[in-house]
Each structure stands twice: as C-alpha cells, then as structure tokens.
Design a protein around this motif. Structure first.
Motif, PDB file in Angstrom:
ATOM      1  N   GLU A  30       0.830  -1.199   0.000  1.00 44.84           N
ATOM      2  CA  GLU A  30       0.000   0.000   0.000  1.00 44.84           C
ATOM      3  C   GLU A  30       0.868   1.254   0.000  1.00 44.84           C
ATOM      4  OE1 GLU A  30      -3.821  -1.421   2.625  1.00 44.84           O
ATOM      5  OE2 GLU A  30      -2.002  -0.871   3.719  1.00 44.84           O
ATOM      6  N   LEU A  31       0.610   2.112  -0.947  1.00 45.76           N
ATOM      7  CA  LEU A  31       1.212   3.441  -1.002  1.00 45.76           C
ATOM      8  C   LEU A  31       0.066   4.442  -0.917  1.00 45.76           C
ATOM      9  CD1 LEU A  31       3.803   2.910  -3.874  1.00 45.76           C
ATOM     10  CD2 LEU A  31       4.288   3.121  -1.438  1.00 45.76           C
ATOM     11  N   PRO A  32       0.341   5.703  -0.634  1.00 45.14           N
ATOM     12  CA  PRO A  32      -0.744   6.686  -0.549  1.00 45.14           C
ATOM     13  C   PRO A  32      -1.614   6.747  -1.816  1.00 45.14           C
ATOM     14  CG  PRO A  32       1.277   7.610   0.343  1.00 45.14           C
ATOM     15  CD  PRO A  32       1.637   6.277  -0.263  1.00 45.14           C
ATOM     16  N   GLU A  33      -1.013   6.473  -2.987  1.00 43.13           N
ATOM     17  CA  GLU A  33      -1.754   6.568  -4.252  1.00 43.13           C
ATOM     18  C   GLU A  33      -2.546   5.305  -4.590  1.00 43.13           C
ATOM     19  OE1 GLU A  33       2.467   8.259  -4.875  1.00 43.13           O
ATOM     20  OE2 GLU A  33       1.523   6.641  -3.766  1.00 43.13           O
ATOM     21  N   VAL A  74      11.367  -1.952  -2.715  1.00 45.87           N
ATOM     22  CA  VAL A  74      10.811  -1.215  -1.579  1.00 45.87           C
ATOM     23  C   VAL A  74      11.194  -1.962  -0.310  1.00 45.87           C
ATOM     24  CG1 VAL A  74       8.668  -0.524  -0.424  1.00 45.87           C
ATOM     25  CG2 VAL A  74       8.886  -0.253  -2.887  1.00 45.87           C
ATOM     26  N   ASP A  80       5.867  -4.982  10.036  1.00 45.04           N
ATOM     27  CA  ASP A  80       4.842  -4.199   9.348  1.00 45.04           C
ATOM     28  C   ASP A  80       3.874  -5.058   8.529  1.00 45.04           C
ATOM     29  OD1 ASP A  80       5.977  -1.859  10.368  1.00 45.04           O
ATOM     30  OD2 ASP A  80       7.345  -1.688   8.653  1.00 45.04           O
ATOM     31  N   LYS A 106       2.060  -1.374   4.459  1.00 44.98           N
ATOM     32  CA  LYS A 106       2.217   0.004   3.998  1.00 44.98           C
ATOM     33  C   LYS A 106       3.694   0.219   3.687  1.00 44.98           C
ATOM     34  CE  LYS A 106      -1.613   2.080   6.574  1.00 44.98           C
ATOM     35  NZ  LYS A 106      -2.564   1.898   5.533  1.00 44.98           N
ATOM     36  N   ALA A 107       3.952   1.003   2.667  1.00 47.13           N
ATOM     37  CA  ALA A 107       5.338   1.278   2.293  1.00 47.13           C
ATOM     38  C   ALA A 107       5.464   2.739   1.914  1.00 47.13           C
ATOM     39  CB  ALA A 107       5.756   0.392   1.121  1.00 47.13           C
ATOM     40  N   SER A 108       6.676   3.197   1.904  1.00 46.48           N
ATOM     41  CA  SER A 108       6.968   4.535   1.403  1.00 46.48           C
ATOM     42  C   SER A 108       8.146   4.394   0.454  1.00 46.48           C
ATOM     43  CB  SER A 108       7.287   5.489   2.553  1.00 46.48           C
ATOM     44  OG  SER A 108       8.398   5.002   3.277  1.00 46.48           O
ATOM     45  N   GLY A 109       8.405   5.427  -0.283  1.00 46.30           N
ATOM     46  CA  GLY A 109       9.495   5.363  -1.242  1.00 46.30           C
ATOM     47  C   GLY A 109       8.962   5.177  -2.643  1.00 46.30           C
ATOM     48  N   THR A 110       9.892   5.058  -3.565  1.00 50.61           N
ATOM     49  CA  THR A 110       9.539   4.935  -4.973  1.00 50.61           C
ATOM     50  C   THR A 110       9.887   3.543  -5.465  1.00 50.61           C
ATOM     51  OG1 THR A 110      10.045   7.278  -5.254  1.00 50.61           O
ATOM     52  CG2 THR A 110       9.874   5.942  -7.254  1.00 50.61           C
TER      53      THR A 110
END
Length: 152
Positions: A30-33, A74, A80, A106-110
């Motif tokens: 899951e990313l914000p988008e 990622v 998590d 949930k993850a962050s980054g590209t």
C-alpha cells in the motif's frame, strides 16, 4: 496420485517421490496513491501482486520482505506485515500446486521494477488492470472487502 516413483540410485528399486505443494508469499503493498502491482516478464503474463517462492530455511515473513525488495525495490519490515490470508486452490497456478500466504503492508518510497517484473504501476483498488494473473483477482477482492470492513 500424490506421488511418482523414482529409481533408487543404489539398488534400482522404486521409491516414492512425493509431490508437495510449494509455499509462496505475496504482498499487497500500500502506497498513498494505491497498491503496487507488477507486470510479469515471464509466463503467465499479466498483472500480479508482487511475491514469489519461499526459500528452504526461510520464514514466510522473511520471504515476503525479500521478495518485495527483489521485485519492486521497496524496503519493508517483518513487523509491518499484516496477514490477509492463505490461498491454496491447486489450480491457482497452472505451473504447479502453490500455496500462497498473502500479506498487506504500507510502504513509502519509490518502487522500481526488478527481478520478475517487466514493469510496475500503482493502482487504486477500484481501478485494477486486466488481466490479473493466478487467483489475484480473488485475493484483491478479499482485500477490498476486508479494507472496507476495517478488518485489515
């Protein structure tokens, strides 16, 4: 029949070779988008939840973290990971009988495509691409239902 026979290399006698299902892991990242799906570069072609086979001696959680690093670059932490469910239909993968443990994280980054991924894309859960490989349409339907119910 759940097994075939092999010849014993020492005496030539027939020995049972058991066919056991292979353990795999998939992770709905899951990313914000939205969620990350990969476009497979190997058969079966199509879109898939990133994941792969569990190595001998490896925990499911470690395999999930490793596969996400290999497929979409990622970083995740085992702590998590949230369990969505296990999927074991013998027909879920034409290549062999695989049992998948599916996690959500949930993850962050590209992300970037790697390993078995020809490409990746981020999709809103209500606008998924086609075709989806394996039984991933069912898995993502379960994910959508549990997300709306607030249970995942």
């Amino acid at each position: 029949m759940p097994f075939d026979f092999l010849a014993c290399p020492a005496c030539g006698a027939q020995v049972k070779q058991y066919k056991n299902p292979l353990p795999t892991v998939d992770v709905i990242v899951e990313l914000p988008e939205g969620i990350v799906l990969i476009e497979r570069k190997n058969e079966p072609f199509g879109w898939a939840i990133p994941g792969g086979f569990v190595d001998y001696g490896e925990s499911l959680e470690h395999a999930a973290v490793r596969e996400i690093q290999e497929e979409i670059s990622v970083q995740l932490e085992e702590k998590d990971l949230r369990l969505l469910g296990c999927y074991s239909d013998p027909a879920r993968d034409k290549r062999s009988h695989n049992i998948s443990t599916v996690y959500v994280a949930k993850a962050s980054g590209t992300p970037k495509a790697g390993d078995d991924a020809a490409a990746f894309a981020i999709f809103p859960i209500d606008a998924l691409p086609e075709p989806l490989c394996f039984d991933h349409a069912r898995i993502l339907s379960d994910y959508r239902s549990k997300k709306k119910a607030g249970t995942i």
